[in-house]
Design an enzyme around this catalytic site. Structure first.
Site, PDB file in Angstrom:
ATOM      1  N   LYS B  79      -4.610 -31.070  59.600  1.00  0.00           N
ATOM      2  CA  LYS B  79      -3.181 -31.294  59.318  1.00  0.00           C
ATOM      3  C   LYS B  79      -2.612 -32.260  60.349  1.00  0.00           C
ATOM      4  CE  LYS B  79       1.071 -28.667  58.399  1.00  0.00           C
ATOM      5  NZ  LYS B  79       1.685 -27.331  58.371  1.00  0.00           N
ATOM      6  N   SER B 154       4.003 -26.038  54.103  1.00  0.00           N
ATOM      7  CA  SER B 154       3.959 -27.426  54.501  1.00  0.00           C
ATOM      8  C   SER B 154       2.533 -27.985  54.593  1.00  0.00           C
ATOM      9  CB  SER B 154       4.635 -27.605  55.867  1.00  0.00           C
ATOM     10  OG  SER B 154       3.928 -26.909  56.863  1.00  0.00           O
ATOM     11  N   SER B 178       3.239 -21.546  55.727  1.00  0.00           N
ATOM     12  CA  SER B 178       2.739 -22.906  55.460  1.00  0.00           C
ATOM     13  C   SER B 178       1.237 -23.052  55.311  1.00  0.00           C
ATOM     14  CB  SER B 178       3.229 -23.865  56.547  1.00  0.00           C
ATOM     15  OG  SER B 178       4.570 -24.209  56.324  1.00  0.00           O
TER      16      SER B 178
END
Lengths: 96, 485
Positions: B79, B154, B178
């Site tokens: 990420k 997210s 997330s």
């Protein structure tokens, strides 16, 4: 009744170091008002004598030996600086 | 059958027998990225050059002791809020569009030491604020199961890339859901460990009392191996916990006889779609069939979780994001006349709307005259939510419910309505507020979109969470289904 006024939004924007166009101020006033209205459901709950939780684990101060180590080289620190000169970070004038 | 349909342990076996090379694994990942990335758009940066070079370097070490590490040679996606030395780390923000970190996050050091190969940096909501990956400055990511739907967020890129087979494993971060929410939407396995289990050093801070890094994988065993590698205390993160890391994989016995499951009635109530409720009830039957028992319980304060979360996380964010001032790194606005104008212009031009909204909420909640009414009140609610879980865990081993109230929603459907977007996280947020470990595993489909089962454990009891998730997975086929792209 509106909880948040345009003046509130302008004041908070200033504290947040953000600027908005007039129409953005309108939008944020409505949206922040909705969010704060939503958050106010917390008032339903009686929290008398409830300790606040800032951190979930039962941790106290974490200490370590104070041992000196080499710092980060200046070139590396300057690598992501948007504007620098002679090894110094350059900013606009601070004093009028 | 593609290479990545093998589980991690089998890939490692193939490497050791020299039936495949590290280059084969990296090629497989890059090939798949070239095939499907136009549709899925999971990555912000694909680091092809370094990945290929690293693969060659590792292939030369295949006969050494180093190659015995379970993650040796394994491609992984990261990420883009996890700092990677010399590889651009953007947080999906204009603010960090050209940010080249000068050090590696602790999790990256651990992955490098284990011999993992970083393939690239994955898309996300800007600064991890959002539940759909639509707030990324660069582009949206699309759900591999149906490209008209969001992958969640997210960590939407991290979940979509694994679901699409672009990488077999990825890391995400979870502040209010997330990791678990996008894992649920994309039909993959996503673990948010106990707060403090994994070092946050080098994770760009959103809400420091809630953020945790965790793995996203195609199956539970792989997930356990990766957490095993990245977990543990770190002198660079004073909030990382000095608690021994047990052997997670050893605990995947398939045995859940006598396990006591609590099912909060609030997690199957109003707002939870019938298809999701039914899939969870079916999953409970599966676990019953394996010898576990379940009972309904109540987490009466969980309904206040979303409100408390948005006050607390935004307050922490407003403080954490104060560092982005256009001076030392990040976006700097042109032509500012003085320092104050430089701050304001750089921040206003560098941050997107959702980030500004959160900074504004947080600044408001912390501002003079409102602190007690909002911030302190929310912290007190946090205590009550934590106590709700503690009470339940006196009598039960795990808490089970859905990960999300519905399957993935359509792109564009919720982006203009922040409150509706926020409420969508109601089943994942209480877990962060209480600091507990929680996993999402696939447990069904509705109209071709995956449904996630959430299993929540006691502090530092990831072992039991994995054991239950694994037993369920072994008894079902949901994790074997793959999107057609």
């Amino acid at each position: 009744m509106s909880r948040i006024s345009k003046e509130d939004v302008k004041r908070v924007a200033d504290l947040s170091r953000l600027t908005f166009e007039e129409e953005e101020i309108e939008k944020f006033t409505t949206q922040l008002d909705e969010i704060i209205r939503f958050a106010e459901q917390l008032n339903e709950v009686d929290t008398t004598n409830v300790e606040p939780t800032s951190h979930v684990l039962n941790m106290k101060n974490v200490m370590r030996e104070d041992v000196s180590e080499p710092g980060t080289p200046r070139e590396e620190l300057l690598k992501n600086v948007p504007d620098h000169k002679d090894g110094q970070i350059r900013v606009p004038s601070i004093i009028e | 059958m593609g290479l990545f349909d093998h589980k991690l342990k089998d890939l490692q076996e193939l490497l050791r027998k020299k039936e495949i090379t590290v280059s084969d694994l990296v090629d497989e990942s890059l090939k798949r990225i070239h095939e499907v990335e136009d549709k899925v758009k999971a990555f912000i940066t694909v680091d092809e050059e370094n990945a290929r070079a690293k693969a060659k370097e590792l292939d030369a070490k295949l006969s050494t002791e180093e190659a015995n590490n379970i993650l040796f040679g394994m491609p992984i996606g990261i990420k883009d809020n996890i700092i990677t030395k010399d590889v651009r780390t953007t947080c999906a923000s204009r603010m960090l569009e050209n940010f080249d970190p000068i050090y590696d996050a602790t999790v990256m050091n651990k992955l490098h030491n284990a011999g993992a190969v970083m393939i690239g940096k994955l898309n996300m909501d800007e600064f991890a604020m959002g539940g759909s990956t639509e707030t990324s400055y660069f582009h949206k990511t699309y759900n591999p199961w149906n490209l008209e739907y969001v992958p969640g967020g997210s960590s939407g890129g991290s979940a979509a890339a694994v679901a699409a087979g672009e990488v077999p494993f990825s890391l995400g971060s979870d502040t209010g859901g997330s990791i678990r929410q996008p894992a649920g939407y994309c039909g993959v396995v996503g673990m948010k460990p106990t707060y403090g289990r994994v070092s946050r050093y080098g994770l760009v801070a959103f809400a420091s009392s809630l953020d945790q890094i965790g793995p996203i994988t195609r199956n539970v065993e792989d997930n356990a191996y990766i957490l095993q590698t990245i977990a543990g205390v770190d002198p660079n993160d004073a909030t990382s916990a000095d608690v021994p890391v047990p052997n997670y994989v050893e605990q995947l016995t398939g045995d859940v006889k006598g396990l006591k499951i609590a099912v909060p009635k609030e997690y199957l109530g109003e707002g939870v779609h019938e298809s999701v409720r039914n899939a969870v009830l079916e999953a409970l039957k599966v676990l019953e069939g394996l010898g576990a028992t379940w009972e309904e319980v109540s987490l009466p304060n969980s309904k206040y979780g979303v409100s408390a979360y948005y006050i607390l996380s935004s307050s922490e964010a407003s403080a954490n994001l104060a560092r982005f001032d256009g001076i030392r790194y990040g976006y700097r606005a042109k032509d500012a006349k003085n320092l104050m104008e430089l701050y304001k212009k750089s921040r206003s031009e560098g941050f997107g709307d959702e980030v500004k909204r959160r900074i504004m909420i947080g600044t408001f909640a912390l501002s003079s005259g409102y602190y007690d009414a909002y911030y302190k009140k929310a912290q007190q609610i946090r205590t009550l939510i934590k106590q709700d879980f503690e009470k339940v865990f006196e009598n039960y081993d795990v808490v089970i419910g859905p990960t999300n109230p519905t399957t993935a929603f359509k792109i564009g459907e919720k982006i203009d309505d922040p409150v509706t977007m926020y409420v969508n996280d109601l089943l994942t947020i209480p877990v962060n507020l209480a600091g507990l470990p929680g996993i999402s595993v696939p447990c069904g489909f509705n109209n071709g979109l995956p449904i996630g089962l959430q299993i929540i454990g006691k502090h530092f009891d990831e072992g039991t969470v994995y054991r239950v998730a694994h037993a369920f997975e072994q008894a079902t086929d949901f994790h074997k289904q793959k999107p057609q792209l």
